[in-house]
Design an enzyme around this catalytic site. Structure first.
Site, PDB file in Angstrom:
ATOM      1  N   LYS A  52       0.742  -1.354  -0.015  1.00 31.77           N
ATOM      2  CA  LYS A  52      -0.091   0.185  -0.018  1.00 31.77           C
ATOM      3  C   LYS A  52       0.826   1.591  -0.047  1.00 31.77           C
ATOM      4  O   LYS A  52       0.583   2.255  -0.729  1.00 31.77           O
ATOM      5  CB  LYS A  52      -0.677  -0.035   1.300  1.00 31.77           C
ATOM      6  N   GLN A  96      -5.029  -1.787   9.451  1.00 27.44           N
ATOM      7  CA  GLN A  96      -4.781  -3.108   8.754  1.00 27.44           C
ATOM      8  C   GLN A  96      -5.358  -4.087   9.568  1.00 27.44           C
ATOM      9  O   GLN A  96      -5.227  -4.186  10.981  1.00 27.44           O
ATOM     10  CB  GLN A  96      -3.459  -3.339   8.549  1.00 27.44           C
ATOM     11  N   ASP A 119     -11.593   2.235   3.572  1.00 27.22           N
ATOM     12  CA  ASP A 119     -11.775   0.593   3.371  1.00 27.22           C
ATOM     13  C   ASP A 119     -13.553   0.358   3.386  1.00 27.22           C
ATOM     14  O   ASP A 119     -13.985  -0.984   3.051  1.00 27.22           O
ATOM     15  CB  ASP A 119     -11.320  -0.170   4.626  1.00 27.22           C
TER      16      ASP A 119
HETATM   17  N1  GUN Z   1      -6.926  -7.375   5.808  1.00 24.79           N
HETATM   18  C1  GUN Z   1      -7.061  -8.253   4.943  1.00 24.79           C
HETATM   19  N2  GUN Z   1      -7.718  -7.418   4.011  1.00 24.79           N
HETATM   20  C2  GUN Z   1      -7.869  -6.205   4.246  1.00 24.79           C
HETATM   21  C3  GUN Z   1      -8.140  -4.719   3.533  1.00 24.79           C
HETATM   22  O1  GUN Z   1      -8.981  -4.917   2.492  1.00 24.79           O
HETATM   23  N3  GUN Z   1      -8.437  -3.966   4.565  1.00 24.79           N
HETATM   24  C4  GUN Z   1      -7.735  -3.943   5.809  1.00 24.79           C
HETATM   25  N4  GUN Z   1      -7.834  -2.844   6.285  1.00 24.79           N
HETATM   26  N5  GUN Z   1      -7.347  -5.101   6.267  1.00 24.79           N
HETATM   27  C5  GUN Z   1      -7.317  -6.027   5.617  1.00 24.79           C
END
Ligand code: GUN
Length: 290
Positions: A52, A96, A119
């Site tokens: 990211k 995350q 998200d």
């Molecule tokens: N953990 C696995 N996929 C994701 C996601 O798309 N966003 C976040 N914040 N955590 C994750």
């Protein structure tokens, strides 16, 4: 078998975003900015977070990372979210997941201001999505729809089976597929569904997101079907430098001689999750600037 790789489609998304960002900044706006919160040292989470960060850098987005040990008190995370919600130099906030069990994930997610929740996991955005309102769409399901569109896979009137019912993928995916314009007939299964094959064998599109390798193989799939594999599982492999290889939730090699289209792992939906996060962050910046 037809391989539905996502490199090209994710690069197309990113290159269009780069252009839009340049135009946005020419108008006097600052670069879109994303704050990422990482708790603990889960290797997969660390990899996702670094991907990211790289994507932000490539697009010229500002990127702030806040890393904590897994024993961080919940109250410290809540205070950080409050501060990030207030900061005018931050457009998007991503925590995350998963968080350590000592922390109430729901409480943390619910604290993120809906206009910064890139998200789309907060109750306000999830509720708006369910009722067809304007919201941030969770990145992985959004990326799956974009991939289907890119490859010209029709959804209207099609039978779609989603395997998995997580808040991150399965549930939002099922909701999006039901919406007007997408118009799929959706069945949602999970790892406890007895005789899963009974459901998947008639499906035009199968979306597998269980986090378990080998959830389905080619015996679960009819000719002409499309399989979207969301799983990213680490399998120990001493022949690899890292000591593991990645595999999806579907047994990819079993489809080799079949008339089935399938997304690979790696090189599949994971790339879309990152590019959709960038798109959501850009949209958050645009909305702030309006
Ligand atoms: N953990 C696995 N996929 C994701 C996601 O798309 N966003 C976040 N914040 N955590 C994750």
């Amino acid at each position: 078998m037809k391989r539905l790789g996502c490199k090209e489609v994710s690069e197309a998304v990113l290159s269009s975003l780069k252009e839009r960002t340049e135009l946005f900044m020419k108008k006097g706006n600052r670069a879109p900015s994303l704050a990422v919160v990482l708790v603990g040292h889960d290797p997969a989470s660390e990899t996702y977070v670094s991907k990211k960060a790289e994507a932000c850098e490539a697009l010229g987005f500002l990127h702030f990372q806040f890393s904590f040990e897994s024993d961080v008190p919940e109250s410290s995370l809540l205070s950080l979210i409050d501060e990030l919600n207030e900061r005018s130099d931050i457009d998007g906030i991503l925590v995350q997941l998963p968080l350590p069990e000592t922390i109430d994930e729901r409480k943390i997610i619910e604290r993120i201001a809906p206009e910064k929740d890139v998200d789309g996991f907060s109750p306000v955005n999830a509720g708006r999505m369910l009722t067809g309102g304007k919201s941030f769409i969770p990145c992985t399901p959004k990326g799956i729809l974009r991939t289907l569109e890119y490859y010209g896979v029709e959804t209207v009137g099609k039978k779609v089976v989603v395997i998995g019912r997580s808040n991150i993928v399965g549930k939002p995916m099922a909701v999006l597929l039901m919406q007007k314009g997408i118009d799929a007939t959706v069945t949602v299964c999970n790892t406890r569904t007895p005789d899963l094959r009974e459901y998947t064998i008639g499906a035009d599109i199968i979306i597998v997101a269980t986090g378990h390798p080998g959830t389905i193989d080619s015996s679960y799939v009819k000719d002409g079907a499309v399989v979207i594999d969301v799983g990213v599982n680490r399998i120990p492999d001493s022949t690899k430098a890292k000591g593991f290889r990645l595999t999806g939730d579907a047994d990819y090699s079993s489809f080799k001689d079949r008339d089935v289209s399938i997304t690979p792992v790696p090189g599949g939906i994971g790339l879309m999750t990152v590019s959709m996060l960038m798109e959501n962050t850009f949209e958050a910046a645009e909305r702030r600037a309006e």
